[in-house]
Design an enzyme around this catalytic site. Structure first.
Site, PDB file in Angstrom:
ATOM      1  N   HIS A 133       0.889  -1.315   0.014  1.00 34.40           N
ATOM      2  CA  HIS A 133       0.060  -0.022   0.089  1.00 34.40           C
ATOM      3  C   HIS A 133       0.677   1.271   0.097  1.00 34.40           C
ATOM      4  CE1 HIS A 133      -3.328   2.705   1.550  1.00 34.40           C
ATOM      5  NE2 HIS A 133      -2.220   3.322   2.116  1.00 34.40           N
ATOM      6  N   GLU A 134       1.823   1.302   0.794  1.00 32.94           N
ATOM      7  CA  GLU A 134       2.904   2.274   0.850  1.00 32.94           C
ATOM      8  C   GLU A 134       3.430   2.612  -0.475  1.00 32.94           C
ATOM      9  OE1 GLU A 134       2.655   4.527   3.304  1.00 32.94           O
ATOM     10  OE2 GLU A 134       1.238   3.115   4.073  1.00 32.94           O
ATOM     11  N   HIS A 137       1.494   4.295  -3.108  1.00 36.67           N
ATOM     12  CA  HIS A 137       1.581   6.062  -2.852  1.00 36.67           C
ATOM     13  C   HIS A 137       2.570   6.375  -3.608  1.00 36.67           C
ATOM     14  CE1 HIS A 137      -1.589   6.470  -0.054  1.00 36.67           C
ATOM     15  NE2 HIS A 137      -1.374   5.950   0.882  1.00 36.67           N
ATOM     16  N   GLU A 192      -5.961   7.055  -0.796  1.00 36.60           N
ATOM     17  CA  GLU A 192      -5.738   5.992  -0.053  1.00 36.60           C
ATOM     18  C   GLU A 192      -6.444   4.683  -0.732  1.00 36.60           C
ATOM     19  OE1 GLU A 192      -3.985   5.463   2.106  1.00 36.60           O
ATOM     20  OE2 GLU A 192      -3.679   7.576   2.771  1.00 36.60           O
TER      21      GLU A 192
END
Ligand SMILES: [Zn+2]
Length: 262
Positions: A133-134, A137, A192
């Site tokens: 997920h990071e 980003h 997100e």
């Protein structure tokens, strides 16, 4: 972003119960003076974002307890990501901070920092989900936008007074504040959600259990529930993310549709 990060971001909730003896993640969050004047003329490239992020990470590495290369946490993380050093076309580098806060973040320069307390509560595949997920980003340029926003808002005096139109390096005395502001950044719900999608696809593409992303969110949701007013600054980061239980449910719905969950 109206979320946190410098990229960073994942975060989670409190867990001082888990590892009360360890150090707490350190940041210098004093507010910097704003001076946006002059910023408009600055062209902000991917390379600028990577350069500034690297400076902030270098500061954080120097001011937090970084696990040694032969530390079990470092060994475990290296093993988990051995096959993914270049995920998303990035040149990733990994370190573990031995702190009690539960968090992980990835920066525009490819630096991934994982907090040991997060590793304590997550399985290997859940860590792949959270860190995926990071990384999402960064790949989606949310990190770049965050660096730019903080750079502009915190307005480095030197940059503001620069006539060159170039992004300046951050002075040593401002780095702590800059890093803190980056960690305080917030991503939008849309960002997100897209980072969650990135992670889901990353897990799926590599034949990991996509449901690990859901179980990671469920763990975070439980932590959020049990955490009270004692949450630390970085622990609050997580609270700015969309509701964890909701995210877990979304992943499960998708996994069922893909035939990857019962
Ligand atoms: Zn996020």
């Amino acid at each position: 972003m109206n979320k946190k990060i410098l990229l960073p971001a994942f975060v989670i909730a409190a867990l001082s119960v888990i590892n009360p003896a360890s150090a707490q993640f350190k940041l210098n969050t004093k507010t910097m003076s704003a001076a946006e004047k002059g910023f408009k003329s600055v062209t902000f490239s991917d390379a600028d974002a990577a350069k500034l992020a690297k400076e902030a990470v270098t500061w954080m590495d120097a001011n937090n307890p970084v696990a040694a290369e032969n530390d079990p946490y470092s060994i475990r993380l290296r093993k988990i990501f051995a096959k993914h050093q270049h995920e998303g076309g990035l040149d990733l580098n990994f370190k573990v901070y031995k702190v009690k806060d539960i968090n992980a973040f990835a920066c525009a320069d490819g630096s991934v920092r994982v907090f040991s307390s997060l590793m304590d509560i997550m399985t290997d595949e859940e860590l792949l989900g959270v860190i995926g997920h990071e990384i999402g980003h960064v790949v989606n340029k949310d990190s770049k936008d965050a660096v730019r926003a903080v750079y502009k808002r915190e307005a480095l005096t030197d940059a503001a007074s620069s006539q060159s139109g170039a992004v300046n390096a951050i002075s040593q005395s401002q780095l702590g504040s800059f890093a803190g502001a980056l960690l305080d950044s917030r991503y939008s719900r849309k960002q997100e959600s897209q980072a969650d999608d990135y992670s889901y696809d990353f897990l799926k593409r590599n034949n990991y259990k996509v449901t690990a992303l859901a179980s990671a969110f469920t763990k975070l949701a439980d932590l959020e529930k049990s955490s009270g007013s004692t949450r630390t600054k970085s622990e609050k980061m997580l609270s700015s993310h969309p509701d964890s239980a909701e995210r877990a449910a979304k992943v499960m719905t998708k996994a069922k549709k893909d035939g990857l969950a019962a």
